[in-house]
Design a protein around this motif. Structure first.
Motif, PDB file in Angstrom:
ATOM      1  N   ALA A 114      70.077  12.189 -26.615  1.00  0.00           N
ATOM      2  CA  ALA A 114      69.863  13.262 -27.529  1.00  0.00           C
ATOM      3  C   ALA A 114      70.121  12.752 -28.871  1.00  0.00           C
ATOM      4  O   ALA A 114      69.257  13.305 -29.653  1.00  0.00           O
ATOM      5  CB  ALA A 114      71.292  14.264 -27.021  1.00  0.00           C
ATOM      6  N   ALA A 115      70.894  11.896 -29.150  1.00  0.00           N
ATOM      7  CA  ALA A 115      70.868  11.331 -30.504  1.00  0.00           C
ATOM      8  C   ALA A 115      69.699  10.758 -30.917  1.00  0.00           C
ATOM      9  O   ALA A 115      69.036  10.807 -32.117  1.00  0.00           O
ATOM     10  CB  ALA A 115      72.090  10.572 -30.548  1.00  0.00           C
ATOM     11  N   LEU A 116      68.982   9.926 -30.094  1.00  0.00           N
ATOM     12  CA  LEU A 116      67.731   9.055 -30.373  1.00  0.00           C
ATOM     13  C   LEU A 116      66.625  10.041 -30.417  1.00  0.00           C
ATOM     14  O   LEU A 116      65.917  10.173 -31.493  1.00  0.00           O
ATOM     15  CB  LEU A 116      67.462   8.118 -29.017  1.00  0.00           C
ATOM     16  N   THR A 117      66.548  11.064 -29.862  1.00  0.00           N
ATOM     17  CA  THR A 117      65.431  11.992 -29.966  1.00  0.00           C
ATOM     18  C   THR A 117      65.794  12.915 -31.266  1.00  0.00           C
ATOM     19  O   THR A 117      64.860  13.263 -31.763  1.00  0.00           O
ATOM     20  CB  THR A 117      65.709  13.077 -28.595  1.00  0.00           C
ATOM     21  N   ALA A 118      66.726  13.402 -31.327  1.00  0.00           N
ATOM     22  CA  ALA A 118      67.195  14.084 -32.751  1.00  0.00           C
ATOM     23  C   ALA A 118      66.566  13.163 -33.709  1.00  0.00           C
ATOM     24  O   ALA A 118      66.193  13.667 -34.932  1.00  0.00           O
ATOM     25  CB  ALA A 118      68.732  14.626 -32.813  1.00  0.00           C
ATOM     26  N   PHE A 119      67.267  11.867 -33.977  1.00  0.00           N
ATOM     27  CA  PHE A 119      66.778  11.099 -34.982  1.00  0.00           C
ATOM     28  C   PHE A 119      65.422  10.826 -35.106  1.00  0.00           C
ATOM     29  O   PHE A 119      64.660  10.824 -36.231  1.00  0.00           O
ATOM     30  CB  PHE A 119      67.389   9.545 -34.709  1.00  0.00           C
ATOM     31  N   LEU A 120      64.486  10.488 -33.984  1.00  0.00           N
ATOM     32  CA  LEU A 120      63.234  10.552 -34.135  1.00  0.00           C
ATOM     33  C   LEU A 120      62.547  11.542 -34.575  1.00  0.00           C
ATOM     34  O   LEU A 120      61.658  11.625 -35.602  1.00  0.00           O
ATOM     35  CB  LEU A 120      62.652  10.165 -32.582  1.00  0.00           C
ATOM     36  N   ARG A 121      62.860  12.979 -34.124  1.00  0.00           N
ATOM     37  CA  ARG A 121      62.258  14.081 -34.506  1.00  0.00           C
ATOM     38  C   ARG A 121      62.484  14.363 -36.115  1.00  0.00           C
ATOM     39  O   ARG A 121      61.681  14.889 -36.618  1.00  0.00           O
ATOM     40  CB  ARG A 121      62.490  15.296 -33.880  1.00  0.00           C
ATOM     41  N   SER A 122      63.751  14.032 -36.545  1.00  0.00           N
ATOM     42  CA  SER A 122      63.898  14.192 -37.758  1.00  0.00           C
ATOM     43  C   SER A 122      63.433  13.043 -38.736  1.00  0.00           C
ATOM     44  O   SER A 122      62.698  13.538 -39.992  1.00  0.00           O
ATOM     45  CB  SER A 122      65.633  14.159 -38.022  1.00  0.00           C
ATOM     46  N   PHE A 180      60.905  11.397 -38.262  1.00  0.00           N
ATOM     47  CA  PHE A 180      59.408  10.918 -38.042  1.00  0.00           C
ATOM     48  C   PHE A 180      58.921  12.174 -37.471  1.00  0.00           C
ATOM     49  O   PHE A 180      58.404  12.084 -36.360  1.00  0.00           O
ATOM     50  CB  PHE A 180      59.053   9.695 -36.989  1.00  0.00           C
ATOM     51  N   PRO A 181      58.769  13.391 -38.284  1.00  0.00           N
ATOM     52  CA  PRO A 181      58.618  14.642 -37.645  1.00  0.00           C
ATOM     53  C   PRO A 181      56.941  14.746 -37.472  1.00  0.00           C
ATOM     54  O   PRO A 181      56.493  15.354 -36.667  1.00  0.00           O
ATOM     55  CB  PRO A 181      58.721  15.531 -38.914  1.00  0.00           C
ATOM     56  N   GLN A 182      56.367  13.835 -38.050  1.00  0.00           N
ATOM     57  CA  GLN A 182      54.743  13.363 -37.775  1.00  0.00           C
ATOM     58  C   GLN A 182      54.607  13.121 -36.266  1.00  0.00           C
ATOM     59  O   GLN A 182      53.076  13.210 -35.687  1.00  0.00           O
ATOM     60  CB  GLN A 182      54.068  12.608 -38.802  1.00  0.00           C
ATOM     61  N   VAL A 183      55.145  12.181 -35.701  1.00  0.00           N
ATOM     62  CA  VAL A 183      55.053  11.946 -34.284  1.00  0.00           C
ATOM     63  C   VAL A 183      56.356  11.997 -33.450  1.00  0.00           C
ATOM     64  O   VAL A 183      56.104  11.667 -32.183  1.00  0.00           O
ATOM     65  CB  VAL A 183      54.722  10.254 -34.182  1.00  0.00           C
ATOM     66  N   GLY A 184      57.438  12.644 -33.775  1.00  0.00           N
ATOM     67  CA  GLY A 184      58.722  12.734 -33.072  1.00  0.00           C
ATOM     68  C   GLY A 184      58.273  13.570 -31.871  1.00  0.00           C
ATOM     69  O   GLY A 184      58.998  12.964 -30.796  1.00  0.00           O
ATOM     70  N   GLU A 185      57.844  14.478 -31.813  1.00  0.00           N
ATOM     71  CA  GLU A 185      57.394  15.271 -30.648  1.00  0.00           C
ATOM     72  C   GLU A 185      56.703  14.634 -29.489  1.00  0.00           C
ATOM     73  O   GLU A 185      56.495  15.016 -28.433  1.00  0.00           O
ATOM     74  CB  GLU A 185      56.785  16.381 -30.901  1.00  0.00           C
ATOM     75  N   GLU A 186      55.847  13.617 -29.908  1.00  0.00           N
ATOM     76  CA  GLU A 186      54.840  13.074 -28.963  1.00  0.00           C
ATOM     77  C   GLU A 186      55.687  12.047 -28.155  1.00  0.00           C
ATOM     78  O   GLU A 186      55.254  11.714 -26.845  1.00  0.00           O
ATOM     79  CB  GLU A 186      53.792  12.080 -29.618  1.00  0.00           C
ATOM     80  N   PHE A 187      56.780  11.468 -28.285  1.00  0.00           N
ATOM     81  CA  PHE A 187      57.593  10.569 -27.627  1.00  0.00           C
ATOM     82  C   PHE A 187      58.846  11.282 -27.091  1.00  0.00           C
ATOM     83  O   PHE A 187      59.643  12.040 -27.657  1.00  0.00           O
ATOM     84  CB  PHE A 187      58.014   9.410 -28.546  1.00  0.00           C
TER      85      PHE A 187
END
Length: 139
Positions: free
Chosen positions: A8-16, A18-25
């Motif tokens: 959950a923490a990694l997912t939230a960080f990635l989306r915050s 790197f919003p341009q690609v965070g949803e792809e991973f």
């Protein structure tokens, strides 16, 4: 050494960060010194002939090792790739997501070294293998 960031923490960080690609991973699993990340393959990841492009597979390997590093050291957005070597070994399965098993081989104060094995979802064979080195920002 146990991870300090979970799925959950990694997912939230990635989306915050790197919003341009965070949803792809999609971060699927976190364990000591390793993570599993999925690339939801869409038409934008394909090259002529219908196979997943090399840059898309590189991105998955890079994000996988980046997240493995962050899982262990915490949310340091300025950790950066300093080296990468990637072997494209076989054509990914058409229409399947890619899954990266990222593993840290060494986690030091200033450098982290890891390898990433990429498979098509449902296949045992590795489609790409990458070795990456990351620079860790000073505390």
């Amino acid at each position: 050494m146990q991870p300090v960031m979970d799925v959950a923490a990694l997912t939230a960080f990635l989306r915050s960060a790197f919003p341009q690609v965070g949803e792809e991973f999609v971060v699927e699993e976190v364990a000591p010194m390793r993570v599993r990340v999925r690339l939801a393959v869409t038409d934008r990841h394909l090259r002529p002939g219908g196979t997943v492009s090399g840059p898309s597979m590189f991105a998955l390997a890079d994000v996988g090792i980046y997240l493995a590093v962050l899982a262990m050291i915490g949310p340091k957005a300025l950790a950066v790739t300093t080296n990468c070597s990637i072997d494209f070994m076989r054509k990914p399965a058409a229409g399947r997501d890619l899954i990266c098993e990222a593993r840290l081989l060494k986690l030091g104060r200033v450098l982290a070294v890891g390898d990433a094995m990429i498979r098509s979802d449902g296949m045992d064979e590795i489609v790409a293998r990458a070795s990456l080195t990351y620079s860790i920002p000073p505390k």
